[in-house]
Design a protein around this motif. Structure first.
Motif, short mmCIF file in Angstrom:
data_model
loop_
_atom_site.label_atom_id
_atom_site.label_comp_id
_atom_site.label_asym_id
_atom_site.label_seq_id
_atom_site.Cartn_x
_atom_site.Cartn_y
_atom_site.Cartn_z
N LEU A 86 0.83 -1.21 0.00
CA LEU A 86 0.00 0.00 0.00
C LEU A 86 0.86 1.26 0.00
O LEU A 86 0.59 2.21 -0.75
N LEU A 87 1.90 1.28 0.82
CA LEU A 87 2.81 2.43 0.84
C LEU A 87 3.51 2.61 -0.50
O LEU A 87 3.62 3.74 -1.00
N SER A 88 3.98 1.52 -1.07
CA SER A 88 4.68 1.58 -2.36
C SER A 88 3.74 2.08 -3.45
O SER A 88 4.12 2.91 -4.28
N GLY A 89 2.52 1.56 -3.46
CA GLY A 89 1.55 1.99 -4.47
C GLY A 89 1.21 3.46 -4.35
O GLY A 89 1.13 4.18 -5.36
N ALA A 90 1.00 3.92 -3.12
CA ALA A 90 0.68 5.33 -2.92
C ALA A 90 1.85 6.23 -3.31
O ALA A 90 1.66 7.25 -3.99
N LEU A 91 3.05 5.84 -2.95
CA LEU A 91 4.23 6.62 -3.30
C LEU A 91 4.46 6.61 -4.81
O LEU A 91 4.78 7.63 -5.41
N TRP A 92 4.26 5.45 -5.43
CA TRP A 92 4.43 5.33 -6.87
C TRP A 92 3.43 6.23 -7.60
O TRP A 92 3.80 6.96 -8.51
N LEU A 93 2.19 6.19 -7.16
CA LEU A 93 1.16 7.00 -7.79
C LEU A 93 1.44 8.49 -7.60
O LEU A 93 1.32 9.28 -8.54
N ALA A 94 1.83 8.87 -6.39
CA ALA A 94 2.13 10.28 -6.12
C ALA A 94 3.30 10.77 -6.98
O ALA A 94 3.24 11.86 -7.57
#
Length: 156
Positions: free
Chosen positions: A46-54
């Protein structure tokens, strides 16, 4: 761990001479670690996905090719910072009532915690390495031994 010699000097205690933690501290550690890893993998994803998207949005899509190694980087810092923090555990480990310490009982510094996480993910390439925990008396995996840490039940 160190002990004083007869001549007044301090000598390191070899790993074979270290006392084992109490039985209560090792009770159910293996299964709790499995559940903790599952919870932590979800959190890191979840953290990786949010950071990737941001980062993708902030760079207008220009960083799309540079972002695939996001998961290992997030996992490295997630484990290193949380295990070396004041709670001595990742959120998944805390949920399962576990903590990580150095083999001598001291809190684990960032480097040991981060090395343990890197070696853990590398050991997934060779799953039989995870079976080392069944032959060690203190239930440590090979990546724990190499990082000089031990996972214990949190003291009440």
């Amino acid at each position: 761990m160190y002990e004083a010699g007869g001549d007044g000097r301090i000598y390191p205690v070899s790993p074979e001479q270290r006392p084992l933690p109490p039985r209560e501290a090792l009770a159910g550690v293996r299964m709790r670690r499995v559940f903790a890893v599952c919870l932590d993998l979800i959190a890191v994803a979840l953290l990786s996905g949010a950071l990737w998207l941001a980062l993708l949005v902030l760079s207008f899509g220009l960083s799309a090719l540079l972002l695939p190694p996001m998961f290992p980087l997030v996992a490295f810092f997630y484990n290193g910072l949380t295990v070396s923090g004041w709670r001595r555990a990742t959120p998944g480990m805390r949920a399962m009532d576990l903590e990580v310490r150095l083999a001598d009982g001291a809190p684990a510094p960032f480097l040991n915690a981060a090395v343990q996480s890197v070696l853990f993910y590398v050991s997934w390439l060779f799953p039989p390495l995870l079976l080392v925990t069944f032959i060690t008396p203190d239930k440590r995996c090979l990546h724990d031994i190499l990082a000089d840490v031990i996972v214990l039940r949190r003291a009440e």
